[in-house]
Motif scaffolding. Structure first.
Motif, short mmCIF file in Angstrom:
data_model
loop_
_atom_site.label_atom_id
_atom_site.label_comp_id
_atom_site.label_asym_id
_atom_site.label_seq_id
_atom_site.Cartn_x
_atom_site.Cartn_y
_atom_site.Cartn_z
N PHE A 1 -35.00 18.08 -8.85
CA PHE A 1 -34.86 19.04 -7.76
C PHE A 1 -36.01 18.91 -6.78
O PHE A 1 -37.13 18.53 -7.16
CB PHE A 1 -34.83 20.47 -8.32
CG PHE A 1 -33.60 20.78 -9.14
CD1 PHE A 1 -32.61 21.60 -8.63
CD2 PHE A 1 -33.45 20.26 -10.42
CE1 PHE A 1 -31.48 21.89 -9.38
CE2 PHE A 1 -32.33 20.55 -11.18
CZ PHE A 1 -31.34 21.37 -10.66
N SER B 1 -20.73 30.88 -7.48
CA SER B 1 -21.21 29.49 -7.52
C SER B 1 -20.11 28.51 -7.15
O SER B 1 -20.38 27.35 -6.86
CB SER B 1 -21.73 29.16 -8.93
OG SER B 1 -20.65 29.14 -9.86
N SER C 1 -37.21 21.49 -5.28
CA SER C 1 -37.94 22.76 -5.39
C SER C 1 -38.39 22.93 -6.83
O SER C 1 -38.08 22.12 -7.71
CB SER C 1 -37.02 23.92 -5.00
OG SER C 1 -35.99 24.06 -5.97
N LEU D 1 -23.76 20.58 -9.77
CA LEU D 1 -24.44 21.14 -8.61
C LEU D 1 -24.17 20.34 -7.33
O LEU D 1 -24.63 20.74 -6.25
CB LEU D 1 -25.94 21.22 -8.87
CG LEU D 1 -26.33 22.19 -9.99
CD1 LEU D 1 -27.83 22.11 -10.27
CD2 LEU D 1 -25.93 23.62 -9.65
N GLN E 1 -31.15 21.58 -3.01
CA GLN E 1 -32.29 21.12 -3.81
C GLN E 1 -32.02 19.83 -4.57
O GLN E 1 -32.94 19.26 -5.16
CB GLN E 1 -32.72 22.23 -4.78
CG GLN E 1 -33.43 23.40 -4.12
CD GLN E 1 -32.50 24.35 -3.39
OE1 GLN E 1 -31.28 24.21 -3.44
NE2 GLN E 1 -33.06 25.33 -2.71
N ALA F 1 -34.31 28.90 -0.57
CA ALA F 1 -34.83 29.17 -1.91
C ALA F 1 -35.88 28.14 -2.32
O ALA F 1 -35.71 26.95 -2.09
CB ALA F 1 -33.69 29.18 -2.92
N ILE G 1 -32.64 31.33 -6.87
CA ILE G 1 -31.21 31.31 -7.17
C ILE G 1 -31.10 31.20 -8.69
O ILE G 1 -31.58 30.23 -9.28
CB ILE G 1 -30.48 30.11 -6.52
CG1 ILE G 1 -30.79 30.04 -5.03
CG2 ILE G 1 -28.98 30.22 -6.78
CD1 ILE G 1 -30.25 31.18 -4.21
N ALA H 1 -29.08 29.11 -0.93
CA ALA H 1 -30.08 28.18 -1.47
C ALA H 1 -30.92 27.51 -0.39
O ALA H 1 -31.98 26.96 -0.70
CB ALA H 1 -29.39 27.12 -2.33
N ILE I 1 -35.11 27.40 -8.36
CA ILE I 1 -33.77 27.34 -8.95
C ILE I 1 -33.91 27.60 -10.44
O ILE I 1 -34.74 26.98 -11.11
CB ILE I 1 -33.09 25.97 -8.72
CG1 ILE I 1 -32.98 25.67 -7.23
CG2 ILE I 1 -31.72 25.93 -9.39
CD1 ILE I 1 -32.08 26.60 -6.45
N LEU J 1 -25.73 21.33 -3.59
CA LEU J 1 -26.86 22.25 -3.57
C LEU J 1 -28.02 21.57 -2.84
O LEU J 1 -28.37 20.43 -3.16
CB LEU J 1 -27.27 22.61 -5.01
CG LEU J 1 -28.29 23.74 -5.15
CD1 LEU J 1 -27.61 25.09 -4.91
CD2 LEU J 1 -28.94 23.71 -6.53
N VAL K 1 -38.05 24.39 -10.48
CA VAL K 1 -36.83 24.66 -11.25
C VAL K 1 -37.21 25.09 -12.66
O VAL K 1 -38.19 24.61 -13.24
CB VAL K 1 -35.92 23.41 -11.29
CG1 VAL K 1 -36.62 22.23 -11.97
CG2 VAL K 1 -34.60 23.71 -12.00
#
Length: 415
Positions: A389, A346, A391, A355, A33, A369, A266, A366, A372, A31, A393
């Motif tokens: 992450f 997923s 981002s 992840l 992130q 994005a 997401i 993602a 999350i 992922l 979350v």
């Protein structure tokens, strides 16, 4: 550029009762992130060290395997019911009970071996053991994968299909009043978002993989079926008093309801039934009102009563077969038609998620994005609780195993 990793695949060949094999390897990706965490070697999917003693002095390995042992009767029951439903002959229906018992016996023996030596690969379960390449003892990933393999050995790809279908139908029947309740709440978008978040916690109590939740489900019995709306509202009102152990309800409601704050989210969904339909759907609806595009990521393959991507997409009238129960809310349906609400696999087939091993589809979504969201004990607490992450979350779920609550210093049933 994507970071790709290999994941051993569990495939069933030769019909419903064919051998369990791992003939090849399926590509899985990181992922975006968590790429920095994976690159630095700091990402750990599983939250708890199953080899470490628990705070109350119990041996970790035995305590965690006991969680899976306690759930065996529920799995045996669901396996028997599904085998009866899937039976293609009188003989298959008659032998459903004995075949379900064979699952319980096989999984019980596997747990004995895992408890004795978790690093010794059990013949027939090679693909399950390959889920955790660290070789550092017992892990949640291996335990979940071994259980799914035992079900596949029966030819059962989805032991909880019947109960998911039933709970989806029941929850869809009362989705309208729940959405109307959120819409009619006086106050600000922040207040409506807080109610939607509380709905998520109430819905997350529906989890047949946890002994605590399955007991609650059985105790509800016919009264829960007769008046599901009253029961759902009661679950929400009976959430433990705040503050919770990890509690950012006000901050989350404020940020998530702010118009234009997040471009794209997401949302990794958890269980079918009330968890998804009465929890996640009203919550997603509030995100859409704030201008956030939402991508719902669900399992590629069945695991316990978790929703799959295929089942989730089928809940929308745009995709559902004629006469099948479907979402009819205008806002959700229009968002789906316009592409502001999408569904993606997923890539997972377990009730937790690593992840660093997700599908290319969710990676593509993602990339753009900035939020999350991990929903449920399996995805947000038993895995990824400590993950960092790049981002924003949101991790939300209810503690439904006493051992999880004990290790985190919280209370059973607490968000």
């Amino acid at each position: 550029e994507r970071q790709a990793v290999d994941c051993a695949g569990i495939l069933q060949e030769g019909g419903r009762r064919g051998p369990i094999m791992a003939p090849g390897r399926m590509k899985r990706f990181v992922l975006p992130q968590i790429r920095e965490s994976v690159a630095s070697g700091t990402y750990e999917a599983c939250t708890f060290d199953y080899e470490a003693p628990l705070p109350d002095g119990r041996t970790g390995r035995k305590a965690w395997t006991d969680i899976f042992r306690k759930a065996i009767p529920e799995f045996e029951k669901r396996a028997r019911l599904q085998l009866v439903e899937d039976a293609a002959s009188d003989e298959e229906e008659i032998t459903a009970g004995s075949r379900a018992r064979s699952f319980a016996e096989n999984f019980g023996r596997a747990l004995d071996k895992l408890e004795a030596d978790p690093n010794r690969v059990i013949p027939g379960f090679e693909a399950a053991f390959a889920r955790d390449k660290g070789g550092r003892g017992l892990s949640c990933k291996v335990l979940c994968a071994v259980r799914e393999t035992c079900l596949l050995m029966l030819g059962l790809r989805d032991a909880f299909k019947h109960v998911k279908r039933k709970e989806n139908c029941g929850s869809l029947a009362i989705l309208g009043p729940i959405l109307a309740e959120v819409d009619a709440l006086p106050g600000t978008p922040r207040d409506r978002m807080e109610l939607a978040l509380r709905n998520c916690f109430a819905g997350n109590l529906f989890d047949l993989g946890a002994h605590f939740s399955s007991e609650r489900y059985q105790e509800g019995g016919e009264s829960r079926e007769d008046d599901p709306l009253r029961h759902f509202r009661a679950d929400r009102e009976n959430l433990p008093p705040r503050p919770w152990m990890l509690d950012c309800l006000e901050e989350a409601a404020e940020a998530l309801s702010e118009a234009g704050r997040f471009r794209k989210a997401i949302v990794f969904a958890d269980n079918a039934g009330a968890d998804l339909i009465l929890g996640i759907f009203p919550f997603v609806r509030e995100l859409l009102k704030a201008g956030t595009t939402v991508v719902l990521a669900a399992n590629e393959k069945p695991a316990i009563n978790d929703i799959t991507a295929e089942e989730l997409a089928a809940l929308f009238s745009r995709f559902s077969a004629a006469g099948a129960p479907a979402v009819t809310d205008p806002l959700l349906c229009s968002a789906c038609a316009e592409g502001r609400l999408r569904v993606v696999s997923s890539g997972s087939d377990l009730p937790i998620i690593d992840l660093s091993m997700v599908s290319s589809g969710v990676v593509d979504e993602a990339e753009g994005a900035d939020l999350i969201i991990l929903q449920g004990m399996g995805r947000a607490i038993e895995s990824n609780l400590n993950a960092k992450f790049s981002s924003a979350v949101l991790k939300m779920g209810v503690m439904k195993h006493p051992e999880v609550a004990l290790c985190l210093g919280g209370k059973l049933g607490e968000p």
